[in-house]
Scaffold this active site. Structure first.
Site, PDB file in Angstrom:
ATOM      1  N   LEU A 206      42.825  42.899  45.384  1.00  0.00           N
ATOM      2  CA  LEU A 206      43.585  42.247  46.206  1.00  0.00           C
ATOM      3  C   LEU A 206      43.098  40.817  45.219  1.00  0.00           C
ATOM      4  O   LEU A 206      42.373  40.487  46.504  1.00  0.00           O
ATOM      5  CB  LEU A 206      43.996  42.404  47.287  1.00  0.00           C
ATOM      6  CG  LEU A 206      44.892  44.199  47.523  1.00  0.00           C
ATOM      7  CD1 LEU A 206      43.859  43.760  49.201  1.00  0.00           C
ATOM      8  CD2 LEU A 206      45.412  44.374  47.200  1.00  0.00           C
ATOM      9  N   HIS A 207      44.312  40.065  44.533  1.00  0.00           N
ATOM     10  CA  HIS A 207      43.083  38.864  44.150  1.00  0.00           C
ATOM     11  C   HIS A 207      44.633  38.131  44.273  1.00  0.00           C
ATOM     12  O   HIS A 207      44.017  37.055  43.687  1.00  0.00           O
ATOM     13  CB  HIS A 207      42.308  39.041  43.231  1.00  0.00           C
ATOM     14  CG  HIS A 207      42.657  39.508  42.385  1.00  0.00           C
ATOM     15  ND1 HIS A 207      42.998  40.270  41.241  1.00  0.00           N
ATOM     16  CD2 HIS A 207      43.490  38.488  41.015  1.00  0.00           C
ATOM     17  CE1 HIS A 207      43.389  40.339  40.594  1.00  0.00           C
ATOM     18  NE2 HIS A 207      43.686  39.158  40.205  1.00  0.00           N
ATOM     19  N   ARG A 208      45.114  38.573  44.161  1.00  0.00           N
ATOM     20  CA  ARG A 208      46.537  37.858  42.829  1.00  0.00           C
ATOM     21  C   ARG A 208      47.205  36.616  44.054  1.00  0.00           C
ATOM     22  O   ARG A 208      46.660  36.416  45.632  1.00  0.00           O
ATOM     23  CB  ARG A 208      47.975  38.587  42.718  1.00  0.00           C
ATOM     24  CG  ARG A 208      47.930  39.438  42.065  1.00  0.00           C
ATOM     25  CD  ARG A 208      47.947  38.758  40.699  1.00  0.00           C
ATOM     26  NE  ARG A 208      48.113  39.651  39.138  1.00  0.00           N
ATOM     27  CZ  ARG A 208      47.498  39.705  38.185  1.00  0.00           C
ATOM     28  NH1 ARG A 208      48.199  38.232  38.009  1.00  0.00           N
ATOM     29  NH2 ARG A 208      47.188  40.436  37.355  1.00  0.00           N
ATOM     30  N   PRO A 209      47.177  35.255  43.755  1.00  0.00           N
ATOM     31  CA  PRO A 209      47.471  33.647  43.951  1.00  0.00           C
ATOM     32  C   PRO A 209      48.616  34.230  45.306  1.00  0.00           C
ATOM     33  O   PRO A 209      48.067  33.899  47.194  1.00  0.00           O
ATOM     34  CB  PRO A 209      47.914  32.920  43.119  1.00  0.00           C
ATOM     35  CG  PRO A 209      47.367  33.113  42.404  1.00  0.00           C
ATOM     36  CD  PRO A 209      47.271  34.662  41.814  1.00  0.00           C
ATOM     37  N   ASP A 281      47.055  44.323  43.523  1.00  0.00           N
ATOM     38  CA  ASP A 281      47.187  43.863  42.688  1.00  0.00           C
ATOM     39  C   ASP A 281      46.799  42.903  41.926  1.00  0.00           C
ATOM     40  O   ASP A 281      47.798  42.452  40.803  1.00  0.00           O
ATOM     41  CB  ASP A 281      47.996  42.994  43.569  1.00  0.00           C
ATOM     42  CG  ASP A 281      47.114  41.841  43.617  1.00  0.00           C
ATOM     43  OD1 ASP A 281      45.729  41.570  42.962  1.00  0.00           O
ATOM     44  OD2 ASP A 281      46.740  40.659  44.571  1.00  0.00           O
TER      45      ASP A 281
END
Length: 376
Positions: A206-209, A281
């Site tokens: 998980l890392h999406r802005p 993501d």
């Protein structure tokens, strides 16, 4: 064109390395002179250095070490650094990959310097301009001289944006080439034992802005992951981006949640191969799980890779729906892709791209795949 033309590859983040490796290898087999510029966008050794080793990539001719920062600060540093390196090496072609800020900066620098460019993974669209990556994709495709599309729908997207058909080549997915090459090495048992995982576990990336850049969004996502962990242990390799925010939201190591540092390419895919479920993501992970037949829940409202939904194991979910969707995926068991794998996911995209580039460097005029000629 010079007698011994030079091709430079601009790489900045994990997905770039995975896509570039088959292209670099295939160009090398054709005797093309080439080099790699590592921008250092992923500066963590576990997100970059280990990937060079796992994928057999040569040492970069330059490492800009730009690190993290806001989009403006990072892109500005990339523009300054790339301009200097491109001018120093004077390449005949610069190849960029995917949709990260390094890709955008390289295409802008080359457009201003009059250096020709090629974009690998052209034509992917989520049609969500709220995603920074979508902006990068559109600008990159508008400026590139050669566009290598991974899927048939990308051809229609590019045509609708007025990209000339003679620039576009349908070549398949080089990320799948790397996966094919790695398959014999992908054994889940050693990495699972090292991490102390049970036979059944889930993996989350998980890392999406949109998911981690605000406290509210991060909290909602972390709560959903914690709900999933009550059904199955979840191991979370934490991306440097958003690490602090996720920790503040309650994503900490302990109980049925195992938070770990990023993994190398082989270790990560081995972990994914043995998972009962993947929550992500990331765009690339959607493709990798489709290939491996692992159920995937993508926590996003859209995807630039719809082929993973129609052909594979992927499903789009909101954080609120994630626990219920996870329960169903775990009950259903191993996923079976719908029919054959997507077109040209055959492990030969790298050689197709290399063939086009080598011919282009010689001045040959190849018929683009977008005009109906399917690559062999």
């Amino acid at each position: 064109m010079r007698e011994n033309p030079l091709v430079l590859h601009v790489l900045g983040a994990r997905p770039n390395f995975v896509k570039a490796a088959p292209v670099v290898r295939a160009l090398g087999e054709l005797g093309v002179r080439q080099g790699i510029i590592h921008t250092g966008q992923h500066y963590d050794a576990l997100m970059s250095d280990v990937f060079f080793a796992d994928l057999g990539l040569p040492e970069p001719v330059a490492n800009l070490g730009v690190g993290s920062g806001s989009h403006a600060k990072q892109t500005a540093a990339l523009l300054v650094g790339l301009e200097e390196v491109v001018q120093e090496h004077d390449p005949d072609l610069v190849v960029v990959y995917g949709d990260v800020n390094s890709t955008l900066a390289a295409i802008l620098v080359c457009a201003k310097l009059g250096v020709r460019t090629a974009h690998v993974e052209a034509g992917l669209r989520s049609y969500d301009r709220g995603m920074p990556e979508e902006v990068n994709r559109v600008v990159t495709d508008a400026l590139a001289d050669l566009l290598f599309a991974t899927s048939p729908e990308a051809l229609a997207y590019l045509a609708s944006e007025g990209i000339p058909a003679d620039k576009v080549h349908l070549v398949g997915n080089p990320m799948i080439d790397s996966l094919f090459s790695a398959l014999p090495s992908l054994d889940p048992a050693p990495i699972a034992a090292r991490l102390g995982l049970p036979e059944r576990y889930a993996v989350a990336t998980l890392h999406r802005p949109a998911n981690v850049d605000t406290a509210e969004a991060a909290k909602e996502l972390v709560n959903a992951v914690l709900e999933v962990s009550r059904q199955v242990p979840v191991v979370v390799p934490v991306h440097p981006r958003g690490k602090a925010r996720l920790a503040d939201a309650g994503l900490v190591d302990g109980g049925s949640v195992k938070v770990i540092d990023p993994l190398g390419y082989v270790d990560f895919l081995s972990l994914v191969r043995g998972a009962a479920l993947v929550v992500t993501d990331s765009g690339g992970v959607q493709e990798e799980t489709t290939m491996l037949g692992v159920p995937c829940l993508t926590v996003r409202p859209n995807t630039e890779r719809p082929i993973t939904v129609t052909h594979g194991t992927n499903r789009l979910v909101t954080p609120a729906l994630l626990p219920v969707a996870a329960e169903k995926a775990l009950a259903d068991g191993a996923a079976t892709p719908a029919g054959e794998l997507p077109v040209l996911w055959d492990g030969k995209a790298g050689p197709r791209i290399a063939t086009v580039i080598a011919a282009w460097l010689k001045g040959d005029n190849l018929a683009p795949a977008s005009q109906g000629k399917r690559p062999e």
